[in-house]
Scaffold this motif. Structure first.
Motif, PDB file in Angstrom:
ATOM      1  N   ASP A   1      13.512 -36.137  42.026  1.00 47.28           N
ATOM      2  CA  ASP A   1      12.939 -36.253  40.678  1.00 47.28           C
ATOM      3  C   ASP A   1      11.450 -36.585  40.735  1.00 47.28           C
ATOM      4  O   ASP A   1      10.657 -36.005  39.991  1.00 47.28           O
ATOM      5  N   LEU A   2      11.077 -37.500  41.621  1.00 45.03           N
ATOM      6  CA  LEU A   2       9.668 -37.859  41.769  1.00 45.03           C
ATOM      7  C   LEU A   2       8.857 -36.655  42.250  1.00 45.03           C
ATOM      8  O   LEU A   2       7.750 -36.393  41.759  1.00 45.03           O
ATOM      9  N   SER A   3       9.414 -35.914  43.165  1.00 43.67           N
ATOM     10  CA  SER A   3       8.745 -34.717  43.674  1.00 43.67           C
ATOM     11  C   SER A   3       8.551 -33.688  42.561  1.00 43.67           C
ATOM     12  O   SER A   3       7.486 -33.072  42.449  1.00 43.67           O
ATOM     13  N   ASN A   4       9.579 -33.514  41.731  1.00 46.47           N
ATOM     14  CA  ASN A   4       9.474 -32.577  40.606  1.00 46.47           C
ATOM     15  C   ASN A   4       8.434 -33.039  39.587  1.00 46.47           C
ATOM     16  O   ASN A   4       7.705 -32.220  39.020  1.00 46.47           O
ATOM     17  N   GLN A   5       8.369 -34.348  39.350  1.00 45.54           N
ATOM     18  CA  GLN A   5       7.347 -34.878  38.437  1.00 45.54           C
ATOM     19  C   GLN A   5       5.953 -34.583  38.965  1.00 45.54           C
ATOM     20  O   GLN A   5       5.049 -34.228  38.211  1.00 45.54           O
ATOM     21  N   MET A   6       5.801 -34.707  40.279  1.00 48.70           N
ATOM     22  CA  MET A   6       4.490 -34.418  40.876  1.00 48.70           C
ATOM     23  C   MET A   6       4.145 -32.941  40.751  1.00 48.70           C
ATOM     24  O   MET A   6       2.998 -32.593  40.507  1.00 48.70           O
ATOM     25  N   LYS A   7       5.136 -32.095  40.918  1.00 53.31           N
ATOM     26  CA  LYS A   7       4.886 -30.654  40.808  1.00 53.31           C
ATOM     27  C   LYS A   7       4.496 -30.264  39.378  1.00 53.31           C
ATOM     28  O   LYS A   7       3.794 -29.284  39.181  1.00 53.31           O
ATOM     29  N   SER A   8       4.974 -31.032  38.412  1.00 54.98           N
ATOM     30  CA  SER A   8       4.647 -30.720  37.021  1.00 54.98           C
ATOM     31  C   SER A   8       3.384 -31.459  36.541  1.00 54.98           C
ATOM     32  O   SER A   8       3.037 -31.394  35.370  1.00 54.98           O
ATOM     33  N   ALA A   9       2.709 -32.119  37.468  1.00 62.50           N
ATOM     34  CA  ALA A   9       1.466 -32.828  37.123  1.00 62.50           C
ATOM     35  C   ALA A   9       0.388 -31.817  36.727  1.00 62.50           C
ATOM     36  O   ALA A   9       0.460 -30.646  37.107  1.00 62.50           O
ATOM     37  N   PRO A  10      -0.604 -32.259  35.970  1.00 60.70           N
ATOM     38  CA  PRO A  10      -1.689 -31.343  35.582  1.00 60.70           C
ATOM     39  C   PRO A  10      -2.338 -30.688  36.802  1.00 60.70           C
ATOM     40  O   PRO A  10      -2.501 -31.320  37.848  1.00 60.70           O
ATOM     41  N   LYS A  11      -2.684 -29.440  36.646  1.00 57.75           N
ATOM     42  CA  LYS A  11      -3.247 -28.664  37.755  1.00 57.75           C
ATOM     43  C   LYS A  11      -4.531 -29.276  38.304  1.00 57.75           C
ATOM     44  O   LYS A  11      -4.827 -29.141  39.486  1.00 57.75           O
ATOM     45  N   GLY A  12      -5.291 -29.935  37.457  1.00 56.46           N
ATOM     46  CA  GLY A  12      -6.539 -30.535  37.895  1.00 56.46           C
ATOM     47  C   GLY A  12      -6.380 -31.577  38.984  1.00 56.46           C
ATOM     48  O   GLY A  12      -7.309 -31.852  39.738  1.00 56.46           O
ATOM     49  N   LEU A  13      -5.199 -32.167  39.087  1.00 57.57           N
ATOM     50  CA  LEU A  13      -4.935 -33.198  40.093  1.00 57.57           C
ATOM     51  C   LEU A  13      -4.674 -32.628  41.477  1.00 57.57           C
ATOM     52  O   LEU A  13      -4.906 -33.290  42.480  1.00 57.57           O
ATOM     53  N   ARG A  14      -4.168 -31.436  41.537  1.00 51.73           N
ATOM     54  CA  ARG A  14      -3.612 -30.905  42.782  1.00 51.73           C
ATOM     55  C   ARG A  14      -4.611 -30.750  43.911  1.00 51.73           C
ATOM     56  O   ARG A  14      -4.226 -30.741  45.064  1.00 51.73           O
ATOM     57  N   GLY A  15      -5.876 -30.645  43.597  1.00 58.37           N
ATOM     58  CA  GLY A  15      -6.876 -30.525  44.654  1.00 58.37           C
ATOM     59  C   GLY A  15      -7.410 -31.868  45.133  1.00 58.37           C
ATOM     60  O   GLY A  15      -8.190 -31.926  46.075  1.00 58.37           O
ATOM     61  N   TRP A  16      -6.994 -32.937  44.502  1.00 54.39           N
ATOM     62  CA  TRP A  16      -7.506 -34.258  44.842  1.00 54.39           C
ATOM     63  C   TRP A  16      -6.837 -34.804  46.102  1.00 54.39           C
ATOM     64  O   TRP A  16      -5.611 -34.702  46.258  1.00 54.39           O
ATOM     65  N   PRO A  17      -7.598 -35.440  46.982  1.00 56.35           N
ATOM     66  CA  PRO A  17      -7.005 -36.091  48.157  1.00 56.35           C
ATOM     67  C   PRO A  17      -5.979 -37.162  47.778  1.00 56.35           C
ATOM     68  O   PRO A  17      -4.991 -37.352  48.485  1.00 56.35           O
ATOM     69  N   LEU A  18      -6.201 -37.838  46.663  1.00 65.03           N
ATOM     70  CA  LEU A  18      -5.261 -38.867  46.211  1.00 65.03           C
ATOM     71  C   LEU A  18      -3.900 -38.255  45.887  1.00 65.03           C
ATOM     72  O   LEU A  18      -2.854 -38.828  46.208  1.00 65.03           O
ATOM     73  N   TYR A  19      -3.907 -37.085  45.293  1.00 69.88           N
ATOM     74  CA  TYR A  19      -2.656 -36.374  44.997  1.00 69.88           C
ATOM     75  C   TYR A  19      -1.962 -35.980  46.301  1.00 69.88           C
ATOM     76  O   TYR A  19      -0.751 -36.144  46.445  1.00 69.88           O
ATOM     77  N   ALA A  20      -2.741 -35.462  47.253  1.00 67.42           N
ATOM     78  CA  ALA A  20      -2.168 -35.067  48.556  1.00 67.42           C
ATOM     79  C   ALA A  20      -1.565 -36.282  49.256  1.00 67.42           C
ATOM     80  O   ALA A  20      -0.481 -36.189  49.858  1.00 67.42           O
ATOM     81  N   TRP A  21      -2.247 -37.422  49.163  1.00 67.23           N
ATOM     82  CA  TRP A  21      -1.730 -38.646  49.776  1.00 67.23           C
ATOM     83  C   TRP A  21      -0.377 -39.029  49.154  1.00 67.23           C
ATOM     84  O   TRP A  21       0.571 -39.338  49.868  1.00 67.23           O
ATOM     85  N   LEU A  22      -0.310 -38.990  47.833  1.00 70.61           N
ATOM     86  CA  LEU A  22       0.934 -39.348  47.144  1.00 70.61           C
ATOM     87  C   LEU A  22       2.038 -38.350  47.477  1.00 70.61           C
ATOM     88  O   LEU A  22       3.189 -38.740  47.687  1.00 70.61           O
ATOM     89  N   GLN A  23       1.680 -37.098  47.558  1.00 72.21           N
ATOM     90  CA  GLN A  23       2.656 -36.067  47.915  1.00 72.21           C
ATOM     91  C   GLN A  23       3.218 -36.346  49.313  1.00 72.21           C
ATOM     92  O   GLN A  23       4.424 -36.201  49.544  1.00 72.21           O
ATOM     93  N   ASP A  24       2.341 -36.748  50.228  1.00 76.40           N
ATOM     94  CA  ASP A  24       2.792 -37.096  51.582  1.00 76.40           C
ATOM     95  C   ASP A  24       3.744 -38.293  51.561  1.00 76.40           C
ATOM     96  O   ASP A  24       4.728 -38.326  52.305  1.00 76.40           O
ATOM     97  N   GLU A  25       3.438 -39.271  50.728  1.00 79.08           N
ATOM     98  CA  GLU A  25       4.316 -40.449  50.614  1.00 79.08           C
ATOM     99  C   GLU A  25       5.728 -40.027  50.185  1.00 79.08           C
ATOM    100  O   GLU A  25       6.722 -40.470  50.757  1.00 79.08           O
ATOM    101  N   VAL A  26       5.796 -39.170  49.171  1.00 80.19           N
ATOM    102  CA  VAL A  26       7.098 -38.711  48.665  1.00 80.19           C
ATOM    103  C   VAL A  26       7.785 -37.847  49.724  1.00 80.19           C
ATOM    104  O   VAL A  26       8.983 -37.997  49.979  1.00 80.19           O
TER     105      VAL A  26
END
Length: 187
Positions: free
Chosen positions: A143-168
């Motif tokens: 569910d958390l992974s799906n929430q991240m995938k549905s996050a605004p597109k503007g976030l996806r290029g951010w290193p912070l987003y990549a870090w959180l994605q790695d955590e999940v």
């Protein structure tokens, strides 16, 4: 008619002088906006430092501070736009301010996700070994992974987003291993 035309001709030099003063002020303000944008990019919590240390309040405080400052500068920009309209000057586009507001919304979104993910995972670390329900945890991670995938597109290029994605992703990799270790055959 002629009298009105003569009066307009008399005030035209004064009007032009005032327009010149306004243009100088607007250019100085544009430089202030550019400097603010540079400071914003430098100081806002685009990195994972506060997430790693769990210092979420510091990130939220910074986001709130820059939101208030952006709004104040935006109010000044509106006043300058009103002056430009009054003197028939093309309105200045303060794009860096719009970018700051957009980034603030995205920062709030990503930090809300970070807190949700990190606090969820932290709560799991306190669960006794016998009570671990890896299937429920896997569903939550999905569910958390799906929430991240549905996050605004503007976030996806951010290193912070990549870090959180790695955590999940790391948790979704670790949970099946925990499940294996938790199974009756491993005991």
């Amino acid at each position: 008619d002629r009298a009105a035309f003569n009066e307009k001709e008399k005030i035209l030099p004064l009007q032009n002088l005032e327009m010149q003063k306004i243009r100088v002020k607007i250019e100085a303000f544009r430089e202030d906006v550019r400097a603010f944008r540079a400071e914003f990019l430098e100081c806002c919590p685009f990195g994972s430092e506060n997430a790693i240390t769990g210092n979420y309040d510091k990130s939220y405080a910074t986001i709130n501070e820059y939101y208030e400052r952006t709004c104040k500068i935006g109010a000044r920009a509106e006043k300058f736009n009103d002056l430009e309209l009054l003197f028939d000057i093309n309105p200045t586009d303060y794009r860096p301010l719009r970018e700051c507001l957009t980034n603030l919304v995205l920062l709030k979104t990503i930090w809300d996700m970070i807190v949700l993910v990190r606090e969820t995972f932290s709560a799991w670390y306190a669960v006794p070994w016998e009570k671990i329900d890896t299937e429920m945890m896997l569903v939550t991670v999905r569910d958390l992974s799906n929430q991240m995938k549905s996050a605004p597109k503007g976030l996806r290029g951010w290193p912070l987003y990549a870090w959180l994605q790695d955590e999940v992703r790391n948790m979704s990799t670790a949970l099946p291993l925990v499940n294996e270790l938790h199974s009756d055959t491993m005991r």
